[in-house]
Design an enzyme around this catalytic site. Sequence first.
Site, PDB file in Angstrom:
ATOM      1  N   ASN A  92       0.559  -1.018  -0.020  1.00  0.00           N
ATOM      2  CA  ASN A  92      -0.111   0.025   0.039  1.00  0.00           C
ATOM      3  C   ASN A  92       0.739   1.157   0.056  1.00  0.00           C
ATOM      4  O   ASN A  92       1.932   1.213   0.675  1.00  0.00           O
ATOM      5  CB  ASN A  92      -0.891  -0.029   1.241  1.00  0.00           C
ATOM      6  CG  ASN A  92      -2.130  -1.303   1.320  1.00  0.00           C
ATOM      7  OD1 ASN A  92      -2.199  -1.719   0.028  1.00  0.00           O
ATOM      8  ND2 ASN A  92      -2.315  -1.465   2.225  1.00  0.00           N
ATOM      9  N   HIS A 109       6.164  -0.506  -2.608  1.00  0.00           N
ATOM     10  CA  HIS A 109       5.656   0.188  -3.795  1.00  0.00           C
ATOM     11  C   HIS A 109       5.726   1.590  -3.528  1.00  0.00           C
ATOM     12  O   HIS A 109       5.191   2.406  -4.088  1.00  0.00           O
ATOM     13  CB  HIS A 109       4.270  -0.301  -4.046  1.00  0.00           C
ATOM     14  CG  HIS A 109       4.197  -1.754  -4.709  1.00  0.00           C
ATOM     15  ND1 HIS A 109       3.037  -2.531  -4.798  1.00  0.00           N
ATOM     16  CD2 HIS A 109       5.217  -2.628  -5.123  1.00  0.00           C
ATOM     17  CE1 HIS A 109       3.294  -3.591  -5.267  1.00  0.00           C
ATOM     18  NE2 HIS A 109       4.482  -3.793  -5.463  1.00  0.00           N
ATOM     19  N   CYS A 117      13.021  13.062  -6.515  1.00  0.00           N
ATOM     20  CA  CYS A 117      13.616  14.092  -7.533  1.00  0.00           C
ATOM     21  C   CYS A 117      14.288  13.202  -8.813  1.00  0.00           C
ATOM     22  O   CYS A 117      15.223  12.508  -8.030  1.00  0.00           O
ATOM     23  CB  CYS A 117      14.569  14.961  -6.895  1.00  0.00           C
ATOM     24  SG  CYS A 117      15.385  16.073  -7.895  1.00  0.00           S
TER      25      CYS A 117
HETATM   26 ZN    ZN Z   1      16.753  17.097  -6.290  1.00  0.00          ZN
END
Ligand code: ZN
Length: 232
Positions: A92, A109, A117
């Site tokens: 989940n 997951h 990023c």
């Molecule tokens: Zn970054």
Amino acid sequence: MADIRNIVILTGAGVSAESGIDTFRGGGGLWEQHRVEDVATPEAFARDPDLVLRFYDMRRAAIQEKEPNRAHAALARLDAEWPGDLLIVTQNVDDLHERAGARRVLHMHGTHLNAWCTACDARSRWTGPLIDRPPCPACGARALRPDVVWFGEMPYEMERIYGALRAADLFVSIGTSGAVYPAAGFVREARELGTQTLELNLERSQGSAWFDETRLGPAGELVPAWVDEMLG
Ligand SMILES: [Zn+2]
């Protein structure tokens, strides 16, 4: 359930369903009217990032309105009181295990509440939207994506999961269909190792035949009863 010290617990959508969180597999491959391949694959993100970011922004906002249920609370109690090793491996992407108080949780997951990023690889806790391309808190690049494992991507921390499975005396699968690899392979791994296996699920799953024991019913009832047994 004799001589149990180390436990690995796999949780899936069935644990969060009673909190009102729906999933892809509940409705014929649709998730709030979106096809999986339109919102939850790297190809979808490359093709239409606005659609994908908006979709995940909606999900991220929605889960923050939900509350943990009795199954989450029971597992948090087990985590707090179990003296041996314990690892809750969850499929989940909500944070309901943590909000119920569980600490030994691994999100295989990913999680809705992180942004990842793609420029510097930093993960930052994130509760707001990503659609406006906010800068990465670590490097400033406008390259954030949901920290959720999409279809076709490798789940997180598989080595740690298999390590925990090798050390486990009991593997418990809760609220998951057993249909999605690699999670579906955990029970086979556990069996090969001679580990006891237990399934708690709403209905018999594709993987049921692999478990020593299957108990059928809502997670909100089965999990507290099982935790009471374990804590004696
Ligand atoms: Zn970054």
